[in-house]
Design a protein around this motif. Structure first.
Motif, PDB file in Angstrom:
ATOM      1  N   VAL A 212     -66.987  51.108  64.539  1.00 54.04           N
ATOM      2  CA  VAL A 212     -66.630  50.906  63.128  1.00 54.04           C
ATOM      3  C   VAL A 212     -66.642  52.266  62.439  1.00 54.04           C
ATOM      4  O   VAL A 212     -67.696  52.902  62.320  1.00 54.04           O
ATOM      5  N   ARG A 213     -65.486  52.704  61.988  1.00 51.02           N
ATOM      6  CA  ARG A 213     -65.373  54.045  61.413  1.00 51.02           C
ATOM      7  C   ARG A 213     -65.882  54.083  59.976  1.00 51.02           C
ATOM      8  O   ARG A 213     -65.674  53.149  59.206  1.00 51.02           O
ATOM      9  N   GLY A 214     -66.534  55.198  59.631  1.00 52.74           N
ATOM     10  CA  GLY A 214     -66.933  55.437  58.250  1.00 52.74           C
ATOM     11  C   GLY A 214     -65.804  56.073  57.467  1.00 52.74           C
ATOM     12  O   GLY A 214     -64.749  56.420  58.017  1.00 52.74           O
ATOM     13  N   ASP A 215     -65.994  56.223  56.173  1.00 51.83           N
ATOM     14  CA  ASP A 215     -64.976  56.846  55.323  1.00 51.83           C
ATOM     15  C   ASP A 215     -64.792  58.321  55.700  1.00 51.83           C
ATOM     16  O   ASP A 215     -65.751  59.013  56.051  1.00 51.83           O
ATOM     17  N   ILE A 216     -63.548  58.802  55.621  1.00 50.75           N
ATOM     18  CA  ILE A 216     -63.237  60.209  55.865  1.00 50.75           C
ATOM     19  C   ILE A 216     -63.209  60.935  54.525  1.00 50.75           C
ATOM     20  O   ILE A 216     -62.484  60.543  53.612  1.00 50.75           O
ATOM     21  N   ILE A 217     -64.030  61.975  54.411  1.00 57.60           N
ATOM     22  CA  ILE A 217     -64.109  62.731  53.164  1.00 57.60           C
ATOM     23  C   ILE A 217     -63.718  64.183  53.434  1.00 57.60           C
ATOM     24  O   ILE A 217     -63.970  64.718  54.518  1.00 57.60           O
ATOM     25  N   ASN A 218     -63.084  64.816  52.452  1.00 57.12           N
ATOM     26  CA  ASN A 218     -62.657  66.208  52.592  1.00 57.12           C
ATOM     27  C   ASN A 218     -63.847  67.150  52.553  1.00 57.12           C
ATOM     28  O   ASN A 218     -64.872  66.864  51.932  1.00 57.12           O
ATOM     29  N   SER A 219     -63.685  68.284  53.232  1.00 57.85           N
ATOM     30  CA  SER A 219     -64.721  69.312  53.258  1.00 57.85           C
ATOM     31  C   SER A 219     -64.068  70.666  53.037  1.00 57.85           C
ATOM     32  O   SER A 219     -62.928  70.901  53.434  1.00 57.85           O
ATOM     33  N   SER A 220     -64.796  71.575  52.419  1.00 56.75           N
ATOM     34  CA  SER A 220     -64.283  72.925  52.182  1.00 56.75           C
ATOM     35  C   SER A 220     -64.555  73.860  53.352  1.00 56.75           C
ATOM     36  O   SER A 220     -64.139  75.019  53.327  1.00 56.75           O
ATOM     37  N   THR A 221     -65.230  73.368  54.385  1.00 57.23           N
ATOM     38  CA  THR A 221     -65.550  74.191  55.555  1.00 57.23           C
ATOM     39  C   THR A 221     -64.500  73.968  56.636  1.00 57.23           C
ATOM     40  O   THR A 221     -64.267  72.831  57.053  1.00 57.23           O
ATOM     41  N   GLY A 222     -63.881  75.039  57.086  1.00 55.92           N
ATOM     42  CA  GLY A 222     -62.768  74.923  58.022  1.00 55.92           C
ATOM     43  C   GLY A 222     -63.150  74.411  59.395  1.00 55.92           C
ATOM     44  O   GLY A 222     -62.293  73.928  60.129  1.00 55.92           O
ATOM     45  N   THR A 223     -64.429  74.534  59.775  1.00 54.23           N
ATOM     46  CA  THR A 223     -64.841  74.064  61.096  1.00 54.23           C
ATOM     47  C   THR A 223     -65.399  72.648  61.073  1.00 54.23           C
ATOM     48  O   THR A 223     -65.821  72.141  62.105  1.00 54.23           O
ATOM     49  N   HIS A 224     -65.426  72.020  59.895  1.00 50.61           N
ATOM     50  CA  HIS A 224     -65.802  70.614  59.833  1.00 50.61           C
ATOM     51  C   HIS A 224     -64.621  69.777  60.298  1.00 50.61           C
ATOM     52  O   HIS A 224     -63.462  70.078  59.978  1.00 50.61           O
ATOM     53  N   VAL A 225     -64.890  68.724  61.027  1.00 50.83           N
ATOM     54  CA  VAL A 225     -63.813  67.936  61.617  1.00 50.83           C
ATOM     55  C   VAL A 225     -64.252  66.486  61.737  1.00 50.83           C
ATOM     56  O   VAL A 225     -65.433  66.194  61.933  1.00 50.83           O
ATOM     57  N   ALA A 226     -63.291  65.580  61.570  1.00 47.87           N
ATOM     58  CA  ALA A 226     -63.564  64.148  61.663  1.00 47.87           C
ATOM     59  C   ALA A 226     -62.577  63.509  62.623  1.00 47.87           C
ATOM     60  O   ALA A 226     -61.477  64.021  62.851  1.00 47.87           O
ATOM     61  N   LEU A 227     -62.990  62.386  63.190  1.00 44.38           N
ATOM     62  CA  LEU A 227     -62.117  61.611  64.072  1.00 44.38           C
ATOM     63  C   LEU A 227     -61.525  60.456  63.281  1.00 44.38           C
ATOM     64  O   LEU A 227     -62.255  59.661  62.690  1.00 44.38           O
ATOM     65  N   THR A 228     -60.204  60.381  63.267  1.00 44.86           N
ATOM     66  CA  THR A 228     -59.540  59.315  62.523  1.00 44.86           C
ATOM     67  C   THR A 228     -59.318  58.075  63.367  1.00 44.86           C
ATOM     68  O   THR A 228     -58.951  57.028  62.837  1.00 44.86           O
ATOM     69  N   GLY A 229     -59.510  58.180  64.659  1.00 50.20           N
ATOM     70  CA  GLY A 229     -59.358  57.035  65.547  1.00 50.20           C
ATOM     71  C   GLY A 229     -60.656  56.732  66.259  1.00 50.20           C
ATOM     72  O   GLY A 229     -61.744  57.098  65.799  1.00 50.20           O
TER      73      GLY A 229
END
Length: 438
Positions: free
Chosen positions: A70-87
């Motif tokens: 169950v995926r959590g909400d995707i939020i924007n970050s100002s750090t270029g090395t932060h990354v999220a999985l959309t799938g």
């Protein structure tokens, strides 16, 4: 046995609701933890063996149910090395197992996480907030991943060496009716008194800054001169010196065109409709700086002779593949899952491709500290992929819903209180039974 059975059942209810309360407590405590997956509580009824007419409701047992899928909400970050999985899937990470001479030793075991708050540490590793090290597949010189086995990402923050220009992509349209006449000088090496007639009978073909092997910039200026009308024939020249000015013909750059404006031949070789046209400019030297051999690539349909009212060369496009040395500026992860280093010379170099791991039964992974998981026989082996859905400069929030957890908290509290009443009632009934004997 009925009173004792009721008492035992009530105690099992207390244990089950206490277990549920522990999960609710953990979910609420981690509601702001990046990539956290809440734990649900399931219940199983335990029925004693008896005839159908003599069966009772029985006791209860509680168990944890993961929500890794169950995926959590995707939020924007100002750090270029932060990354999220959309799938679906997980990042592949490793853990530090020790130190040697002040350097971290990363174990060979793979762990899996959705926590993507990675940042570069002093050694060049990408480490998330829980202390786990990101893994990926190195990118080769061709721009493609090398293999598919993930390894710990380590970024060299040193100077990127200069790369000599070896290819110039060149596109332009020469006018069907040029604003200048035919060049009849017949010279391949032009200087001195021949310069003025040459410039008056030739067209500007653009200029581009290229780079020598030591990173020195070399300005390559180009001109085209039409040398024949039957068929339409053009010769390419480049400026080999600026003081005093001198131009040289590019030996292999003689182009003829069909009546419809398409390229007919290049260096005497026929060019088909969808054929790539290219030549090699051998031994380029500009103002004493040597470039060596450079491929001049016109691509397919990049060199044409269509009508142009200005009578000048148009649609000039020039790109070269060299660059000077540059110092490391920073690193970021793109939406394509590429770890990209940026340098002071404006170059961006793809270093690694992130790997994602999927499981046939993701909810059967073993949960460990720091939001990581280990594969189990129930989860199956990881299925690695280089094409997982990734969002750069983003983070996945916890999938805990505070309002839902408070609702479950109230229900759990009421169920626990009700079980205590059963214990009290059973105790009173048991005392009544004992008093009756006395």
């Amino acid at each position: 046995m009925g009173i004792y059975g009721a008492l035992s059942t009530a105690v099992s209810g207390l244990r089950a609701q206490a277990f549920a309360l522990e999960n609710i407590s953990g979910n609420i405590a981690n509601s702001q933890t990046t990539g956290y997956k809440r734990m649900e509580t399931g219940f199983i009824d335990m029925v004693t063996d008896a005839a159908v007419g003599r069966q009772v409701a029985g006791a209860v047992s509680a168990y944890s149910r993961s929500t890794n899928d169950v995926r959590g909400d995707i939020i924007n970050s100002s750090t270029g090395t932060h990354v999220a999985l959309t799938g679906s899937g997980f990042f592949v990470v490793g853990e530090r197992t020790g130190m040697s001479d002040g350097n971290s030793i990363i174990g060979g075991s793979n762990f899996y996480t959705r926590r993507g708050d990675f940042e570069m540490d002093r050694e060049g590793y990408l480490v998330n907030g829980a202390g786990y090290y990101l893994k990926g597949v190195p990118i080769g010189a061709t721009g493609n991943p090398i293999g598919s086995v993930p390894e710990t990402i380590k970024i060299d923050n040193g100077v990127i060496p200069a790369r000599e220009t070896s290819r110039i992509n060149y596109g332009l349209n020469l006018p069907a009716d040029p604003a200048v006449g035919l060049y009849t000088g017949g010279l391949t090496d032009i200087s001195g008194l021949d310069l003025e007639p040459f410039k008056e009978a030739s067209l500007n073909g653009g200029a581009i800054t290229t780079f020598a092997s030591n990173g020195a910039p070399v300005q390559v200026e180009l001109r085209w001169a039409k040398t024949d009308d039957a068929p339409d024939t053009w010769q390419l020249y480049y400026q080999t010196a600026s003081d005093p000015e001198r131009w040289l013909a590019v030996d292999d750059a003689v182009a003829t065109f069909n009546a419809n404006g398409t390229l007919a031949t290049l260096n005497g070789d026929p060019i088909g409709a969808n054929q790539v046209a290219n030549i090699t400019m051998g031994g380029i030297e500009v103002n004493g700086t040597t470039l060596g051999d450079v491929e001049l690539n016109f691509g397919t349909g990049g060199l044409t002779q269509f009508a142009n009212t200005s009578g000048r060369a148009s649609d000039i496009q020039l790109f070269q593949n060299g660059f000077p040395a540059g110092s490391f500026l920073g690193v970021e992860i793109s939406d394509a899952g590429r770890v990209v280093a940026t340098y002071s010379n404006g170059e961006q170099v793809d270093l690694y491709q992130l790997v994602t791991a999927d499981f046939n039964a993701a909810n059967m992974l073993k949960r460990l500290d720091g939001g990581v998981y280990a594969a189990t026989t129930q989860s199956g082996e990881p299925i690695f992929s280089l094409e997982g859905g990734i969002a750069g400069s983003a983070l996945e929030a916890s999938n805990t819903d505070i309002s839902d957890e408070f609702t479950k908290l109230i229900v759990t509290q009421q169920a626990y209180a009700a079980s205590t009443r059963i214990v009290s009632t059973s105790d009173e009934m048991l005392r009544e039974a004992l008093n009756m004997v006395r």
